[in-house]
Design a protein around this motif. Structure first.
Motif, PDB file in Angstrom:
ATOM      1  N   SER A 276       0.812  -1.222   0.000  1.00  0.00           N
ATOM      2  CA  SER A 276       0.000   0.000   0.000  1.00  0.00           C
ATOM      3  C   SER A 276       0.840   1.264   0.000  1.00  0.00           C
ATOM      4  N   THR A 277       2.144   1.122   0.230  1.00  0.00           N
ATOM      5  CA  THR A 277       2.927   2.346   0.446  1.00  0.00           C
ATOM      6  C   THR A 277       4.056   2.571  -0.560  1.00  0.00           C
ATOM      7  N   VAL A 302       0.076  -4.830 -10.003  1.00  0.00           N
ATOM      8  CA  VAL A 302      -0.764  -3.935  -9.210  1.00  0.00           C
ATOM      9  C   VAL A 302      -0.111  -2.562  -9.233  1.00  0.00           C
ATOM     10  N   TRP A 332      -5.784  -2.796  -7.499  1.00  0.00           N
ATOM     11  CA  TRP A 332      -5.669  -3.524  -6.224  1.00  0.00           C
ATOM     12  C   TRP A 332      -6.158  -4.947  -6.472  1.00  0.00           C
ATOM     13  N   ALA A 333      -5.356  -5.920  -6.127  1.00  0.00           N
ATOM     14  CA  ALA A 333      -5.710  -7.316  -6.419  1.00  0.00           C
ATOM     15  C   ALA A 333      -6.118  -8.053  -5.144  1.00  0.00           C
ATOM     16  N   GLN A 335      -4.823 -10.227  -3.248  1.00  0.00           N
ATOM     17  CA  GLN A 335      -3.451 -10.748  -3.290  1.00  0.00           C
ATOM     18  C   GLN A 335      -3.291 -12.191  -2.804  1.00  0.00           C
ATOM     19  N   HIS A 350       7.719  -5.705  -2.717  1.00  0.00           N
ATOM     20  CA  HIS A 350       8.455  -4.727  -1.888  1.00  0.00           C
ATOM     21  C   HIS A 350       8.850  -5.357  -0.549  1.00  0.00           C
ATOM     22  N   ASN A 354       3.560  -8.574   5.463  1.00  0.00           N
ATOM     23  CA  ASN A 354       2.382  -9.363   5.063  1.00  0.00           C
ATOM     24  C   ASN A 354       2.609 -10.019   3.718  1.00  0.00           C
ATOM     25  N   SER A 355       3.118  -9.243   2.766  1.00  0.00           N
ATOM     26  CA  SER A 355       3.372  -9.809   1.445  1.00  0.00           C
ATOM     27  C   SER A 355       4.400 -10.931   1.546  1.00  0.00           C
ATOM     28  N   GLU A 358       2.642 -13.923   2.944  1.00  0.00           N
ATOM     29  CA  GLU A 358       1.636 -14.457   2.016  1.00  0.00           C
ATOM     30  C   GLU A 358       2.306 -15.210   0.864  1.00  0.00           C
TER      31      GLU A 358
HETATM   32  N1  UDP Z   1      -2.600  -6.277  -0.830  1.00  0.00           N
HETATM   33  C1  UDP Z   1      -3.743  -6.633  -1.485  1.00  0.00           C
HETATM   34  N2  UDP Z   1      -3.846  -6.326  -2.806  1.00  0.00           N
HETATM   35  C2  UDP Z   1      -2.875  -5.696  -3.497  1.00  0.00           C
HETATM   36  C3  UDP Z   1      -1.683  -5.341  -2.823  1.00  0.00           C
HETATM   37  C4  UDP Z   1      -1.585  -5.658  -1.481  1.00  0.00           C
HETATM   38  O1  UDP Z   1      -4.665  -7.219  -0.897  1.00  0.00           O
HETATM   39  O2  UDP Z   1      -3.046  -5.462  -4.677  1.00  0.00           O
HETATM   40  C5  UDP Z   1      -2.495  -6.598   0.609  1.00  0.00           C
HETATM   41  C6  UDP Z   1      -1.495  -7.687   0.836  1.00  0.00           C
HETATM   42  O3  UDP Z   1      -2.121  -8.942   0.652  1.00  0.00           O
HETATM   43  C7  UDP Z   1      -1.028  -7.424   2.250  1.00  0.00           C
HETATM   44  C8  UDP Z   1      -1.218  -5.918   2.404  1.00  0.00           C
HETATM   45  O4  UDP Z   1      -2.030  -5.484   1.322  1.00  0.00           O
HETATM   46  O5  UDP Z   1      -1.830  -8.113   3.169  1.00  0.00           O
HETATM   47  C9  UDP Z   1       0.089  -5.138   2.316  1.00  0.00           C
HETATM   48  O6  UDP Z   1       0.836  -5.362   3.458  1.00  0.00           O
HETATM   49  P1  UDP Z   1       2.404  -5.398   3.408  1.00  0.00           P
HETATM   50  O7  UDP Z   1       2.881  -5.608   4.810  1.00  0.00           O
HETATM   51  O8  UDP Z   1       2.881  -6.393   2.432  1.00  0.00           O
HETATM   52  O9  UDP Z   1       2.832  -3.984   2.851  1.00  0.00           O
HETATM   53  P2  UDP Z   1       2.489  -2.470   3.282  1.00  0.00           P
HETATM   54  O10 UDP Z   1       1.260  -2.098   2.568  1.00  0.00           O
HETATM   55  O11 UDP Z   1       2.319  -2.454   4.790  1.00  0.00           O
HETATM   56  O12 UDP Z   1       3.675  -1.707   2.828  1.00  0.00           O
END
Ligand code: UDP
Length: 453
Positions: A276-277, A302, A332-333, A335, A350, A354-355, A358
């Motif tokens: 997201s960032t 994405v 936004w997928a 994921q 990145h 969470n990524s 996952e």
């Molecule tokens: N995510 C999602 N769809 C997207 C991109 C990201 O659902 O297209 C979710 C991803 O599955 C994860 C979260 O957004 O659970 C992102 O968390 P992460 O710790 O990877 O990164 P941050 O957004 O905190 O930098």
């Protein structure tokens, strides 16, 4: 006799925090425990907008909000100042209101983010049991718990700048943090100080709580986990059937990409997402686009509308038309579903925690492209410890070129060793959450604990 358990859940108002807290909350509620989930108003609105009225009715957890204190997005220095601006008072009022409205459903435990120490402080002040939840990896927590000693030894100064030595080492088995991959490293001193301040608050958490839940599993990183008192690894957290509609998304999911994936050959698609960032210069976005084009592999990218340093993402001229037969770009997928899809071959990521969890849980090899904070060190785990991926290197101008992207994707997809490592990690992750596994047992013990407060 034990009171009826009622857990109040408080994540940081950021996508990468709300989503894993949501998964955890549904898992807790699945064990018959009442859960009230507190978001800031703006996050609450975004989440509710993506959920149907039926789902709201059927939800196992109750979603409530408190006013936003400040603009609270990660990436803004202000997000660390929430503690000083109204949030604690609003949380206290909310708890009092809940407790007064039904004496049989009083809050018995506050489950708060390790980066929301203020929420744990409120619970302590009100005499309520506290459990912290750490949604980043354990290594960053282990490092942060050592900050007082690092300052004492003159290794870092009070702003977090590394002043002595080339690296910080906690053990031979954990990659040492170099100047460029300490989590608070930033070109912007204000940002560095803000992130360092957050990490510096972590030692307090150990004093405030008996348990710190962590979205990892023991077998993944025993050396770091052993350095953290009272840590309870209960991950990987998976989305359940219930979480589906309540994934805690800040953007609407584009589910069409799943049917697009159905049409691609097995193990062929390069999945590209930066959480997201992640933000890039327009030049970097162009190189990425041209690198994907150069590989010739199908890809799912994405590209959030604000991927390009906050302004609307633009693609090189003619790019979308040229790749139309094998490339898909979405905002936004879904994921977790994407990573579980048999067509996906690798994950250009990145390396947000969470990524990372996952992708690892689905046995997908990584091409690591970290942007900031703990992502930089997560890359080190992927490339040096777990060896389930490769890293991308910048050129002398700090750019990751199209040739680098294309070469590394090809190298990754032709490595049977990396594929085997990735599948082995998937196996370990599954075992840990299946009956009898380490995370399964830890979760049971946590549930027993909150049922007996
Ligand atoms: N995510 C999602 N769809 C997207 C991109 C990201 O659902 O297209 C979710 C991803 O599955 C994860 C979260 O957004 O659970 C992102 O968390 P992460 O710790 O990877 O990164 P941050 O957004 O905190 O930098």
């Amino acid at each position: 006799m034990a009171r009826k358990p009622h857990v109040l859940v408080v994540p940081l108002a950021a996508q990468g925090h709300v989503a894993p807290f949501m998964k955890l909350s549904f898992q807790i509620a699945g064990h018959g425990v009442k859960v009230t989930f507190v978001n800031s108003e703006s996050v609450h609105e975004r989440i509710m907008a993506s959920v149907s009225a039926d789902m709201k009715e059927q939800s196992l957890i109750s979603l409530v909000s408190i006013p936003d204190a400040l603009e609270s997005r990660v990436g803004s220095v202000n997000f660390t100042k929430m503690a000083q601006r109204g949030m604690p008072g609003a949380l206290k009022e909310l708890i009092e209101e809940i407790n007064q409205s039904d004496s049989s459903e009083q809050i018995t435990c506050v489950l708060a983010d390790t980066v929301a120490v203020w929420a744990l402080e409120v619970a302590k002040e009100m005499g309520i049991e506290r459990i912290a939840v750490h949604v980043a990896g354990p290594a960053v927590l282990a490092l942060s718990l050592h900050i007082p000693q690092l300052i004492e030894a003159g290794i870092v100064d009070n702003d977090g700048t590394l002043v002595k030595g080339e690296a910080i080492s906690l053990s031979n088995e954990i990659p040492a943090w170099s100047r460029s991959d300490i989590p608070w490293n930033s070109y912007d001193l204000e940002m560095q100080k803000a992130i360092f301040g957050l990490c510096y608050s972590f030692p307090k958490i150990v004093r405030f709580t008996n348990v710190i839940l962590s979205n990892t599993f023991y077998e993944l990183d025993p050396p770091a986990l052993k350095l953290i008192p009272n840590i309870l690894p209960i991950g990987p957290l998976y989305a359940s059937n219930h979480t589906g509609a309540f994934a805690g998304n800040f953007w609407p999911e584009d589910s069409v990409c799943l049917s697009w994936l159905d049409k691609q050959p097995a193990g062929s698609v390069v999945y590209v997402a930066f959480g997201s960032t992640g933000r890039f210069s327009q030049q970097q976005v162009d190189e990425l686009a041209l690198g994907l084009e150069l590989t010739g592999y199908p890809f799912l990218w994405v590209a959030r509308s604000n991927l390009s340093n906050g302004s609307l993402t633009e693609f090189p001229e003619g790019f979308i038309e040229k790749v139309a037969d094998h490339g898909k770009v979405v905002e936004w997928a879904p994921q977790e579903n994407v990573l579980a899809h048999p067509s996906v071959a690798c994950f250009v990521s990145h390396c947000g925690w969470n990524s990372t969890m996952e992708g690892l849980s689905q046995g997908v090899p990584f091409l690591s492209w970290p942007c900031f904070t703990d992502q930089l060190h997560n890359k080190r785990y992927i490339c040096e410890v777990w060896r389930n991926g490769l890293g991308l290197d910048q050129d002398e101008n700090g750019l990751i070129t199209r040739q680098e992207i294309s070469t590394k994707i090809k190298a990754l997809l032709s490595s049977d060793v990396i594929k085997a490592k990735a599948l082995h990690l998937k196996e370990l992750a599954r075992k840990s959450v299946n009956e009898g596994g380490s995370s399964f047992k830890n979760f049971q013990s946590f549930i027993n604990q909150i049922k007996n407060i």
